[in-house]
Design a protein around this motif. Structure first.
Motif, mmCIF file in Angstrom:
data_model
loop_
_atom_site.group_PDB
_atom_site.id
_atom_site.type_symbol
_atom_site.label_atom_id
_atom_site.label_comp_id
_atom_site.label_asym_id
_atom_site.label_seq_id
_atom_site.Cartn_x
_atom_site.Cartn_y
_atom_site.Cartn_z
ATOM 1 N N ARG A 3 20.564 7.368 -1.664
ATOM 2 C CA ARG A 3 20.981 6.879 -2.230
ATOM 3 C C ARG A 3 20.789 4.152 -2.019
ATOM 4 N N SER A 4 20.664 4.719 -0.628
ATOM 5 C CA SER A 4 20.662 3.191 -0.024
ATOM 6 C C SER A 4 19.288 3.268 0.598
ATOM 7 N N GLY A 5 18.274 3.657 0.756
ATOM 8 C CA GLY A 5 16.770 3.694 0.825
ATOM 9 C C GLY A 5 16.681 5.272 2.091
ATOM 10 N N GLY A 6 16.053 5.391 2.765
ATOM 11 C CA GLY A 6 15.639 5.739 3.885
ATOM 12 C C GLY A 6 14.089 6.778 4.110
ATOM 13 N N CYS A 7 14.230 7.844 4.759
ATOM 14 C CA CYS A 7 12.737 8.355 4.718
ATOM 15 C C CYS A 7 12.842 9.219 3.676
ATOM 16 N N VAL A 8 11.632 9.328 3.542
ATOM 17 C CA VAL A 8 10.906 10.134 2.230
ATOM 18 C C VAL A 8 9.951 11.217 3.038
ATOM 19 N N PRO A 9 9.958 12.512 3.497
ATOM 20 C CA PRO A 9 9.396 12.830 4.584
ATOM 21 C C PRO A 9 8.108 13.235 4.219
ATOM 22 N N ASP A 10 7.774 13.522 2.356
ATOM 23 C CA ASP A 10 7.051 14.315 1.983
ATOM 24 C C ASP A 10 5.983 12.779 1.115
ATOM 25 N N GLU A 11 4.703 12.781 2.091
ATOM 26 C CA GLU A 11 4.078 11.790 1.731
ATOM 27 C C GLU A 11 3.246 11.634 -0.339
ATOM 28 N N ILE A 12 3.491 13.301 -0.872
ATOM 29 C CA ILE A 12 3.583 13.061 -2.248
ATOM 30 C C ILE A 12 4.307 12.243 -2.553
ATOM 31 N N ASP A 13 5.734 12.947 -2.593
ATOM 32 C CA ASP A 13 6.596 12.079 -2.729
ATOM 33 C C ASP A 13 6.688 10.426 -3.041
ATOM 34 N N VAL A 14 6.687 10.051 -1.497
ATOM 35 C CA VAL A 14 6.168 8.999 -1.819
ATOM 36 C C VAL A 14 5.536 8.529 -2.643
ATOM 37 N N ARG A 15 4.520 8.651 -2.606
ATOM 38 C CA ARG A 15 3.801 8.429 -3.741
ATOM 39 C C ARG A 15 3.925 8.166 -5.479
ATOM 40 N N LEU A 16 4.271 9.852 -5.884
ATOM 41 C CA LEU A 16 4.650 9.623 -6.939
ATOM 42 C C LEU A 16 5.942 8.839 -7.242
ATOM 43 N N TYR A 17 7.311 8.364 -6.261
ATOM 44 C CA TYR A 17 7.668 7.711 -6.117
ATOM 45 C C TYR A 17 7.641 6.171 -6.549
ATOM 46 N N THR A 18 7.022 5.716 -5.404
ATOM 47 C CA THR A 18 6.074 4.126 -6.163
ATOM 48 C C THR A 18 5.668 4.113 -6.948
ATOM 49 N N ALA A 165 1.679 -5.234 -10.842
ATOM 50 C CA ALA A 165 2.236 -3.500 -11.049
ATOM 51 C C ALA A 165 1.008 -2.448 -12.059
ATOM 52 N N GLN A 166 0.249 -2.722 -12.921
ATOM 53 C CA GLN A 166 -0.708 -2.820 -14.319
ATOM 54 C C GLN A 166 -1.346 -2.238 -13.352
ATOM 55 N N MET A 167 -2.738 -3.228 -11.984
ATOM 56 C CA MET A 167 -3.640 -2.882 -11.347
ATOM 57 C C MET A 167 -3.276 -2.147 -10.180
ATOM 58 N N LEU A 168 -2.103 -1.915 -9.925
ATOM 59 C CA LEU A 168 -1.119 -0.669 -9.058
ATOM 60 C C LEU A 168 -1.256 0.494 -9.112
ATOM 61 N N LEU A 169 -1.064 0.717 -10.431
ATOM 62 C CA LEU A 169 -0.614 1.798 -11.120
ATOM 63 C C LEU A 169 -2.480 2.988 -11.185
ATOM 64 N N ASP A 170 -3.521 1.840 -11.046
ATOM 65 C CA ASP A 170 -4.508 2.844 -10.633
ATOM 66 C C ASP A 170 -5.239 2.505 -9.793
ATOM 67 N N HIS A 171 -4.715 2.189 -8.539
ATOM 68 C CA HIS A 171 -4.276 2.543 -6.567
ATOM 69 C C HIS A 171 -4.967 3.695 -7.021
ATOM 70 N N PRO A 172 -5.807 4.376 -6.005
ATOM 71 C CA PRO A 172 -5.492 5.533 -5.804
ATOM 72 C C PRO A 172 -4.729 5.891 -4.305
ATOM 73 N N TYR A 173 -4.191 5.348 -4.108
ATOM 74 C CA TYR A 173 -2.747 5.884 -3.638
ATOM 75 C C TYR A 173 -1.546 6.296 -4.675
ATOM 76 N N VAL A 174 -2.013 6.424 -5.862
ATOM 77 C CA VAL A 174 -0.753 6.102 -6.563
ATOM 78 C C VAL A 174 -1.524 7.009 -7.292
ATOM 79 N N SER A 175 -2.429 6.528 -7.859
ATOM 80 C CA SER A 175 -2.863 7.102 -9.025
ATOM 81 C C SER A 175 -4.097 8.958 -8.983
ATOM 82 N N GLY A 176 -4.327 8.965 -7.650
ATOM 83 C CA GLY A 176 -4.775 10.528 -6.892
ATOM 84 C C GLY A 176 -6.670 9.708 -7.078
ATOM 85 N N GLY A 177 -6.665 8.744 -7.704
ATOM 86 C CA GLY A 177 -8.022 8.852 -7.844
ATOM 87 C C GLY A 177 -9.071 8.099 -6.648
#
Length: 177
Positions: A3-18, A165-177
């Protein structure tokens, strides 16, 4: 994610949540609003029907401002210090979406490391580092190169060069590209 932050162990989840938070920021910014207080406490986490997957939504618009609104002396609080951008702690200028992008970068660092982007520093020390020494939060070494590049776009000190935010949505880290 806790609820108040912390580590997300799976990087795929970090990318999705971002991506989810970026999607929300993109929509908020398109309506001419800057949240001004993006931090884990203001990101609501909802379980989905898929086990272990959550849906994130931005909350608490108590400090939100209209885009390009001039900050006033009454706007002494443009966020939570540990998540504030350099321009949010410097002499006041215009309210810009770049404020939220820096804060998002701090949230991503926290998801990766489980610690604040400025670990063990008092608020006054963070402000001092950003304003007088032109420092940025440390980008975690254990991130892939695309993640490091993503955070470098979030932590660009010049808000005019910081990605939207719009530019970052297209960044390979979150877009998978």
């Amino acid at each position: 994610m806790q609820r108040s932050g912390g580590c997300v162990p799976d990087e795929i989840d970090v990318r999705l949540y971002t991506w989810m938070v970026l999607n929300g920021l993109s929509r908020i910014h398109a309506k001419g609003v800057v949240h001004c207080d993006i931090k884990p406490d203001n990101i609501l986490v909802f379980p989905t029907e898929h086990d272990g997957i959550y849906q994130l939504k931005i909350s608490d618009f108590g400090l939100a401002k209209e885009l390009s609104e001039a900050a006033t002396d009454e706007d002494e609080n443009l966020g939570t210090t540990a998540y504030m951008s350099p321009e949010a702690v410097a002499p006041r200028g215009e309210i810009v979406t770049a404020l939220d992008i820096w804060s998002l970068g701090c949230v991503v660092v926290e998801m990766i490391t489980g610690r604040d982007a400025w670990p063990c520093l008092a608020s006054v020390t963070i402000v001092h580092l950003m304003v007088t020494r032109e420092k940025t939060p440390k980008i975690p070494e254990n991130m892939p190169e695309t993640g490091k590049d993503f955070l470098s776009k979030c932590f660009e000190r010049d808000p005019r060069k910081r990605w939207s935010a719009q530019m970052l949505l297209d960044h390979p880290y979150v877009s998978g590209g």
